[in-house]
Write a protein that holds these residues in place. Structure first.
Motif, mmCIF file in Angstrom:
data_model
loop_
_atom_site.group_PDB
_atom_site.id
_atom_site.type_symbol
_atom_site.label_atom_id
_atom_site.label_comp_id
_atom_site.label_asym_id
_atom_site.label_seq_id
_atom_site.Cartn_x
_atom_site.Cartn_y
_atom_site.Cartn_z
ATOM 1 N N LEU A 5 54.882 23.906 13.278
ATOM 2 C CA LEU A 5 54.857 24.053 11.681
ATOM 3 C C LEU A 5 56.319 23.835 11.183
ATOM 4 O O LEU A 5 56.957 24.681 11.923
ATOM 5 C CB LEU A 5 53.875 24.975 11.105
ATOM 6 C CG LEU A 5 52.560 25.009 11.337
ATOM 7 C CD1 LEU A 5 51.790 26.149 10.598
ATOM 8 C CD2 LEU A 5 51.829 23.445 11.020
ATOM 9 N N ASN A 6 56.561 23.225 10.028
ATOM 10 C CA ASN A 6 57.865 23.529 9.680
ATOM 11 C C ASN A 6 58.145 24.760 8.995
ATOM 12 O O ASN A 6 57.116 25.461 8.774
ATOM 13 C CB ASN A 6 58.380 22.368 8.988
ATOM 14 C CG ASN A 6 57.669 22.093 7.499
ATOM 15 O OD1 ASN A 6 56.982 22.890 7.273
ATOM 16 N ND2 ASN A 6 57.800 21.001 7.178
ATOM 17 N N GLU A 7 59.274 25.020 8.021
ATOM 18 C CA GLU A 7 59.516 26.459 7.136
ATOM 19 C C GLU A 7 58.341 26.490 6.125
ATOM 20 O O GLU A 7 58.008 27.592 5.674
ATOM 21 C CB GLU A 7 60.982 26.136 6.580
ATOM 22 C CG GLU A 7 61.975 25.814 7.414
ATOM 23 C CD GLU A 7 62.246 24.378 7.811
ATOM 24 O OE1 GLU A 7 62.226 23.647 6.852
ATOM 25 O OE2 GLU A 7 62.399 24.234 9.022
ATOM 26 N N GLU A 8 57.728 25.292 5.801
ATOM 27 C CA GLU A 8 56.923 25.557 4.733
ATOM 28 C C GLU A 8 55.399 25.795 5.085
ATOM 29 O O GLU A 8 54.546 25.739 4.579
ATOM 30 C CB GLU A 8 56.900 24.238 3.782
ATOM 31 C CG GLU A 8 57.946 23.863 2.922
ATOM 32 C CD GLU A 8 59.398 23.337 3.643
ATOM 33 O OE1 GLU A 8 59.001 22.265 4.571
ATOM 34 O OE2 GLU A 8 60.298 23.691 3.360
ATOM 35 N N GLY A 9 55.257 25.635 6.436
ATOM 36 C CA GLY A 9 54.067 25.855 7.178
ATOM 37 C C GLY A 9 53.447 24.563 7.251
ATOM 38 O O GLY A 9 51.968 24.734 7.185
ATOM 39 N N VAL A 10 53.851 23.375 7.167
ATOM 40 C CA VAL A 10 53.214 22.101 7.169
ATOM 41 C C VAL A 10 53.791 21.300 8.384
ATOM 42 O O VAL A 10 54.825 21.557 8.925
ATOM 43 C CB VAL A 10 53.754 21.224 6.048
ATOM 44 C CG1 VAL A 10 53.046 19.935 5.822
ATOM 45 C CG2 VAL A 10 53.287 21.989 4.526
ATOM 46 N N ASP A 11 52.705 20.620 9.107
ATOM 47 C CA ASP A 11 52.928 19.866 10.253
ATOM 48 C C ASP A 11 53.829 18.720 9.894
ATOM 49 O O ASP A 11 53.365 17.717 9.032
ATOM 50 C CB ASP A 11 51.577 19.520 10.613
ATOM 51 C CG ASP A 11 51.915 18.747 12.084
ATOM 52 O OD1 ASP A 11 52.955 18.276 12.444
ATOM 53 O OD2 ASP A 11 50.670 17.876 12.264
#
Length: 56
Positions: A5-11
C-alpha cells in the motif's frame, strides 16, 4: 498476495493493471446488457436464457 500500500493505504495500481480491469469490466457489462436485450423481447428470466444458451 496483496500488493503493498502507499502512504494513503491504497494499492497503487499500474496503468496496465487498471487498463486490464477496465477492459474486463466493460466486457462483463456488454455481456450483461446483451443478455438483458435477449430476455426482454422473449419475456424470459435470466435462468431460462442461460439454460437455453448453454452458459455455465
Amino acid at each position: 498476495m496483496l500488493a503493498p500500500l502507499n502512504e494513503e493505504g491504497v494499492d497503487p495500481m499500474t496503468g496496465q493493471r487498471q487498463a486490464r480491469i477496465k477492459a474486463r469490466a466493460a466486457k462483463l457489462h456488454r455481456e450483461v446488457e446483451g443478455l438483458k436485450a435477449l430476455r426482454k423481447p422473449a419475456q424470459r428470466g435470466q435462468e431460462q436464457i442461460v439454460q437455453r444458451l448453454g452458459i455455465t
